[in-house]
Scaffold this active site. Structure first.
Site, PDB file in Angstrom:
ATOM      1  N   ASP A  33       0.831  -1.218   0.000  1.00  0.00           N
ATOM      2  CA  ASP A  33       0.000   0.000   0.000  1.00  0.00           C
ATOM      3  C   ASP A  33       0.856   1.255   0.000  1.00  0.00           C
ATOM      4  O   ASP A  33       0.342   2.362  -0.062  1.00  0.00           O
ATOM      5  CB  ASP A  33      -0.891   0.025   1.258  1.00  0.00           C
ATOM      6  CG  ASP A  33      -1.903  -1.108   1.233  1.00  0.00           C
ATOM      7  OD1 ASP A  33      -2.399  -1.397   0.129  1.00  0.00           O
ATOM      8  OD2 ASP A  33      -2.163  -1.699   2.289  1.00  0.00           O
ATOM      9  N   HIS A  34       2.138   1.074   0.085  1.00  0.00           N
ATOM     10  CA  HIS A  34       3.028   2.230   0.272  1.00  0.00           C
ATOM     11  C   HIS A  34       4.258   2.023  -0.611  1.00  0.00           C
ATOM     12  O   HIS A  34       5.297   1.620  -0.116  1.00  0.00           O
ATOM     13  CB  HIS A  34       3.420   2.314   1.754  1.00  0.00           C
ATOM     14  CG  HIS A  34       4.110   3.589   2.133  1.00  0.00           C
ATOM     15  ND1 HIS A  34       5.460   3.768   2.033  1.00  0.00           N
ATOM     16  CD2 HIS A  34       3.638   4.742   2.634  1.00  0.00           C
ATOM     17  CE1 HIS A  34       5.795   4.966   2.463  1.00  0.00           C
ATOM     18  NE2 HIS A  34       4.716   5.582   2.832  1.00  0.00           N
TER      19      HIS A  34
END
Lengths: 172, 126
Positions: A33-34
Site C-alpha cells: 500500500d506504500h
C-alpha cells in the site's frame, strides 16, 4: 500480525546502547500500500514503488530504544513512547534491505528517559551501508507520571512480543 | 551567567521543545496556556534545561507531580489555600498570581511562566 518492527537484538549495553536489526521483506502487507501501482500524469501505468514507511522506521527505533530503557530499569517500569522530539530522514528503505537501529540512552530518571538514535541500511546489491535517519525520542514511565490513573499491575509493554527477542539476546 | 543570558537560552530550549516561534516567548507567557505545552513536554523541557545549563533537576523540583490528583491540594476542583501555600513553598520560582485569582485546578499550569523557569535556573546556578 505482531506489532514487531525489529527482528533481532544484536548488541546491548545496559544504560548505554542497544542495536537491533530488521530485514525488510516484500511479504509485509504495508509495502503493497506504500506505494501501489499508479497511473502517471500521461495515462501510463507506473510500477508499484514499495518503500518502508518512515513512521514504521520511527516505530522500530521506538521499540529498540524502549527495550534499552526497559532493560536498564530491569523491566520494572511501563515504558511508553511519549514524544518524537526530532526525526530527520535522508534516504528511503526498500524491500531486500537490512535496517540497523542503534539507540543511545541520553538520560533516565524515575519519570522517564530520552534517547538518541541512528538508522542505517545495508544495501545487499552493493554491500554498502548508508545513513537513513536520526531519531530522538522521549519515553515516559507512565506509573510515575499519571498517578490517579489505574493501569494493570502486569507490565503490558514488555509482552511476549518482545520477550522472545529478549530471550534470544540473553537479556532475560 | 547573567539573567539575560539565561533568558536567551531558556527561550532556545522552549523554541526547540515546543516548536514555538521565538517571538511567542515572553517572560509572562505561560507554558501550557500560551505556548501549548502538554505534560510530556515538561519532561522534555527538564531534560533540555539540564543539558543546556549542566544542572541536575530532580523529579518534581521544577514542575510538581500530579497536583490535580493530590487530595491534600485539591477540593471540589479547586486548589485549596493550604495547597497553594504548600506549592509556594515547594516552587518558590513559580508565579501564583493567576492561580490565586482563580484557583480552579485546570489553572495550575498557569503558574509556570517563562520567567518562572528563568528564576529557577538562576537559583540552580547559584
Amino acid at each position: 500480525m505482531r506489532w514487531s518492527w525489529i527482528d533481532i537484538i544484536t548488541q546491548v549495553e545496559r544504560g548505554k546502547s542497544l542495536v537491533a536489526v530488521k530485514n525488510v521483506s516484500m511479504a509485509e502487507d504495508v509495502l503493497h500500500d506504500h506505494f501501489p501501482a499508479q497511473v502517471g500524469p500521461g495515462g501510463e501505468s507506473l510500477d508499484p514503488a514499495p518503500v518502508m514507511p518512515a513512521s514504521l522506521l520511527i516505530e522500530g527505533m521506538a521499540q529498540t530504544a524502549g527495550l534499552l530503557v526497559g532493560y536498564t530499569g530491569d523491566f520494572e517500569e511501563k515504558v511508553i513512547l511519549g514524544k518524537i522530539v526530532k526525526a530527520t530522514f535522508e534516504r528511503e528503505v526498500t524491500p531486500g534491505q537490512t535496517v540497523r537501529f542503534e539507540a543511545h540512552l541520553e538520560r533516565m530518571d524515575p519519570s522517564g528517559a530520552n534517547t538518541t538514535g541512528t538508522i542505517t541500511v545495508l544495501d545487499h546489491k552493493t554491500g554498502e551501508r548508508h545513513h537513513v535517519a536520526n531519531v530522538e525520542l522521549i519515553f515516559s514511565h507512565i506509573d510515575q507520571n499519571m498517578a490517579g490513573t489505574e493501569f494493570p499491575e502486569e507490565n503490558f509493554v514488555f509482552t511476549d512480543n518482545f520477550r522472545s527477542l529478549l530471550r534470544a539476546a540473553g537479556m532475560i | 551567567m547573567d539573567r539575560d543570558q539565561i533568558y536567551a537560552k531558556v527561550t532556545e530550549v522552549l523554541v526547540e521543545a515546543l516548536g514555538v516561534d521565538e517571538d511567542e516567548v515572553s517572560p509572562s507567557a505561560t507554558l501550557t496556556g500560551d505556548l501549548g505545552a502538554e505534560s510530556i513536554d515538561f519532561l522534555d523541557i527538564v531534560f533540555r534545561l539540564e543539558k543546556t545549563f549542566g544542572i541536575k533537576i530532580d523529579q518534581g523540583e521544577l514542575f510538581p507531580d500530579n497536583v490535580a490528583q493530590n487530595p491534600d491540594y485539591v477540593e471540589n476542583g479547586k486548589v485549596t489555600d493550604k495547597g497553594i501555600a504548600e506549592l509556594k513553598t515547594k516552587l518558590p520560582h513559580a508565579d501564583f498570581s493567576r492561580l490565586e485569582a482563580d484557583p480552579a485546578v485546570e489553572n495550575v499550569g498557569e503558574i509556570f511562566t517563562v520567567e518562572a523557569i528563568v528564576k529557577f535556573v538562576q537559583k540552580k546556578l547559584g
